[in-house]
Design an enzyme around this catalytic site. Structure first.
Site: not given
Length: 223
Positions: A119, A173, A204
């Site tokens: 991320s 996600d 995610h």
């Protein structure tokens, strides 16, 4: 006075390390978040890989109401082109670059160093992959996107164009939509980087199949 290194969690091999993975966490997490993954990778003991999981500095994050948390940069909006605070990205990239140099100073060649990030951490990994003047063994960009995508073609240098880059994303996600990861992959591929794109049936996070693929990637680039 030399700037101090980012604090980090480390997982050392049984033998003397001859390779290193520097792995950056996501927003609000810390270096402790991914450290437990190391035994799950089931790397051969003979590889002697040293893992470094740095802690991002604490800073106010605009989209979270200005709350202070560990973040590699501020997020001012969710717009694709301006999601990442560019100045914060560059500052954090410089701090991670110092971690790379610290490993080189310990005797580990840059070509035995893998840069990984999830991320927000992946944004830093990709930023450096395009701009670092030291050749890396590999880069892993997980569930992530690109800071300043429109600037990559003018700022990218050739040093790591042949370096294997694994870009992986969850199809469901809800935090970083998969199209952002795909867009980042396409920009890297169009600029001549050796990038590979994989998706997984997940949100995610990281799943078991992805861990297996990460392990295989590390065993290939650090063979």
């Amino acid at each position: 006075m030399a700037e101090s290194l980012l604090p980090f969690v480390e997982v050392s091999p049984a033998g003397e390390a001859d390779a290193c993975v520097i792995w950056m966490h996501g927003l609000g997490d810390s270096g402790h978040g991914f450290a437990p993954i190391v035994p799950e990778l089931k790397l051969p003991q003979s590889m002697n890989v040293h893992f470094v999981f740095p802690h991002a500095p604490e800073r106010p994050v605009t989209i979270n109401g200005g709350m202070r948390m560990r973040a590699w940069y501020d997020i001012k909006s969710l717009d694709f082109n301006s999601r990442a605070d560019a100045e914060g990205v560059r500052q954090s990239a410089a701090q991670v670059e110092r971690l790379i140099d610290a490993q080189i100073a310990k005797g580990i060649s840059s070509e035995r160093i893998v840069l990984a990030g999830f991320s927000q951490g992946g944004v830093i990994a990709l930023h450096l992959a395009a701009r670092l003047d030291r050749k890396l063994a590999g880069v892993m960009a997980l569930s992530t996107y690109l800071s300043e995508p429109d600037k990559l073609s003018e700022e990218a240098i050739a040093t790591n164009k042949s370096t294997p880059i694994l870009m992986a994303h969850g199809e469901q996600d809800e935090v970083v939509p998969v199209f952002l990861g795909q867009a980042a992959y396409k920009i890297f591929a169009d600029n001549g980087f050796n990038a590979e794109w994989r998706t997984y049936h997940m949100q995610h996070n990281v799943c078991l199949q992805e861990l297996r693929d990460i392990s295989a990637f590390l065993q290939t680039v650090l063979a």
